[in-house]
Enzyme design. Structure first.
Site, short mmCIF file in Angstrom:
data_model
loop_
_atom_site.label_atom_id
_atom_site.label_comp_id
_atom_site.label_asym_id
_atom_site.label_seq_id
_atom_site.Cartn_x
_atom_site.Cartn_y
_atom_site.Cartn_z
N ASP A 1 -26.50 27.84 -34.84
CA ASP A 1 -26.03 27.54 -33.48
C ASP A 1 -25.38 26.15 -33.49
OD1 ASP A 1 -27.16 29.93 -32.45
OD2 ASP A 1 -29.13 28.98 -32.51
N LYS B 1 -22.27 20.92 -26.86
CA LYS B 1 -22.34 19.81 -25.88
C LYS B 1 -23.08 18.62 -26.46
CE LYS B 1 -22.14 22.70 -21.81
NZ LYS B 1 -22.95 23.58 -21.00
C1 LIG Z 1 -25.57 31.93 -34.57
S1 LIG Z 1 -26.91 32.88 -35.20
C2 LIG Z 1 -26.38 33.22 -36.88
C3 LIG Z 1 -27.13 34.39 -37.50
C4 LIG Z 1 -26.71 34.73 -38.95
N1 LIG Z 1 -27.01 33.63 -39.85
C5 LIG Z 1 -25.25 35.09 -39.03
O1 LIG Z 1 -24.48 34.30 -39.62
O2 LIG Z 1 -24.88 36.17 -38.54
C6 LIG Z 1 -28.14 31.61 -35.45
C7 LIG Z 1 -29.53 32.17 -35.65
O3 LIG Z 1 -30.42 31.09 -35.96
C8 LIG Z 1 -31.65 31.30 -35.30
N2 LIG Z 1 -32.30 29.97 -35.16
C9 LIG Z 1 -31.85 28.95 -34.40
N3 LIG Z 1 -32.66 27.88 -34.54
C10 LIG Z 1 -33.64 28.24 -35.42
C11 LIG Z 1 -34.77 27.58 -35.95
N4 LIG Z 1 -35.07 26.31 -35.61
N5 LIG Z 1 -35.58 28.24 -36.82
C12 LIG Z 1 -35.29 29.52 -37.16
N6 LIG Z 1 -34.22 30.21 -36.69
C13 LIG Z 1 -33.40 29.58 -35.83
C14 LIG Z 1 -31.25 31.95 -33.99
O4 LIG Z 1 -32.31 32.67 -33.42
C15 LIG Z 1 -30.10 32.86 -34.43
O5 LIG Z 1 -30.52 34.16 -34.78
#
Ligand SMILES: C[S@@+](CC[C@H](N)C(=O)[O-])C[C@H]1O[C@@H](n2cnc3c(N)ncnc32)[C@H](O)[C@@H]1O
Length: 206
Positions: A121, A125
């Site tokens: 993610d 912002k």
């Molecule tokens: C934008 S998605 C990308 C998913 C995958 N890596 C892809 O490229 O299709 C980011 C993922 O990271 C997970 N995520 C965000 N912060 C995290 C954290 N602190 N620990 C584990 N997972 C996390 C979110 O739930 C989400 O599924």
């Protein structure tokens, strides 16, 4: 006597309940890790694995490595588990877990040999930048659980996040940019398939 919502006592109770939940979640994760990692001394870790497409294919192509994918979202992890089950893989494990908690609860005898952070993610912002996973404190904690020479692979389609991560990496004492290293395994992730372009960064633990 019941404690009214909104009173100091009510807030105190809710906070205590929250702390108990966190404690229970950590204990569960700790137990799950101990059980699943018996006999394992090194792992490949994917943080934010989503539905597990990438790591399932990576594990199938690297049967000599034990691969763990974590994500915050339970139904993504359930789908990932089904995928591993269908593929009949014994060297891949998916867990619903938060990255910092995972690092804290990982059994001491287990070292991370390779880390993948794919399309995390971007938190565009400014007031949310503190949530970005590629931050100095996280790199420090991650390094403590990695074996020497471990590589961290970061990929994003967000140009500004890439620049931020490059700066954070440049000032991290325990990591050095591995400019000569090549990306070890190409498979499109769900987010990669939607991206017009992306950039990658590989760091090596010192
Ligand atoms: C934008 S998605 C990308 C998913 C995958 N890596 C892809 O490229 O299709 C980011 C993922 O990271 C997970 N995520 C965000 N912060 C995290 C954290 N602190 N620990 C584990 N997972 C996390 C979110 O739930 C989400 O599924």
């Amino acid at each position: 006597m019941t404690v009214e919502e909104g009173t100091i006592e009510g807030i105190g109770e809710r906070y205590q309940a929250h702390l108990r939940q966190v404690e229970e979640r950590r204990n569960r994760l700790n137990q799950e890790l101990k059980t699943s990692l018996t006999g394992i001394s090194k792992i490949v870790l994917e943080i934010g694995c989503g539905h597990g497409h990438w790591l399932t294919d990576f594990a199938a192509a690297h049967e000599d490595r034990f691969c763990m994918g974590i994500d915050l979202i339970g139904n993504r992890i359930e789908r990932a588990k089904r995928k591993v089950g269908r593929a009949g893989l014994k060297n891949a494990l998916f867990l619903k877990a938060e990255a910092t908690e995972l690092l804290e609860q990982l059994p001491r005898g287990v070292g991370i040999q390779s880390v993948f952070v794919l399309f995390p993610d971007p938190w565009p912002k400014k007031r949310h930048w503190k949530n970005r996973i590629m931050n100095p404190d996280f790199l420090d904690r991650l390094s403590d659980r990695c074996v020497k020479g471990a590589k961290l692979h970061f990929r994003t389609d967000h140009t500004e996040y890439f620049e931020w991560a490059s700066k954070v990496a440049a000032s991290a004492e325990k990591w050095k940019r591995a400019s000569d290293a090549s990306w070890p395994f190409e498979r499109e992730t769900v987010f990669q398939s939607k991206a017009d372009s992306f950039q990658s960064l590989i760091l090596e633990k010192q």
